[in-house]
Scaffold this active site. Structure first.
Site: not given
Length: 159
Positions: A17, A19, A21, A129
């Protein structure tokens, strides 16, 4: 197809939480309000793990959002059981997120659990990611994916 005429509650999930999202949260909120002019939507993001709880998003994420004039105001938090009752949609960034979300879900809930990339018109299922990257190129890629997926999700609801 769901009724998209009234606001929904959408929660975006990634591992930490800081990067993916929070980028998804900020971009989706911006598309909802600024591009589509929709009201009554509640948007948030959370983590699978607790490592970053209370922290601001990664500085590279913040900088990418600033470059696109998209406000980002979030502190990391972890997914909780009550989220499954509060949110209409809980949206993960990758297959591992979806597995973890489903494992954390109470036996009965009404939240729809989905993969954000399933709404990408370019068919990139996994949201990039960028956490371990040395630069911000992965954050730019994540932003671009979240923008396409946000529009695709809203289009699927006909809003």
């Amino acid at each position: 197809m769901a009724d998209g005429t009234k606001g929904k509650k959408v929660l975006f999930i990634c591992l930490g939480n800081i990067c993916r999202s929070p980028i998804a949260e900020a971009v989706f909120q911006w598309v909802v309000k600024k591009q589509r002019g929709l009201v009554g939507w509640e948007v948030d993001s959370a983590a699978i793990g607790s490592w970053h709880v209370g922290k601001d998003p990664d500085q590279r994420a913040i900088q990418v959002m600033k470059r696109h004039s998209i406000p980002m105001n979030h502190q990391a938090r972890q997914l909780k059981k009550s989220d499954f009752a509060e949110f209409d949609y809980i949206i993960g960034m990758d297959h591992d997120n979806i597995s973890d979300i489903k494992a954390d879900a109470p036996p009965k809930h009404n939240a729809v659990v989905e993969l954000f990339g399933s709404y990408d018109p370019e068919k990139e299922l996994i949201i990039r990611d960028p956490y371990y990257d040395d630069d911000d190129l992965g954050f730019v890629k994540c932003y671009e994916q979240c923008l396409r997926c946000s529009r695709g999700f809203l289009d699927s609801l006909s809003v």
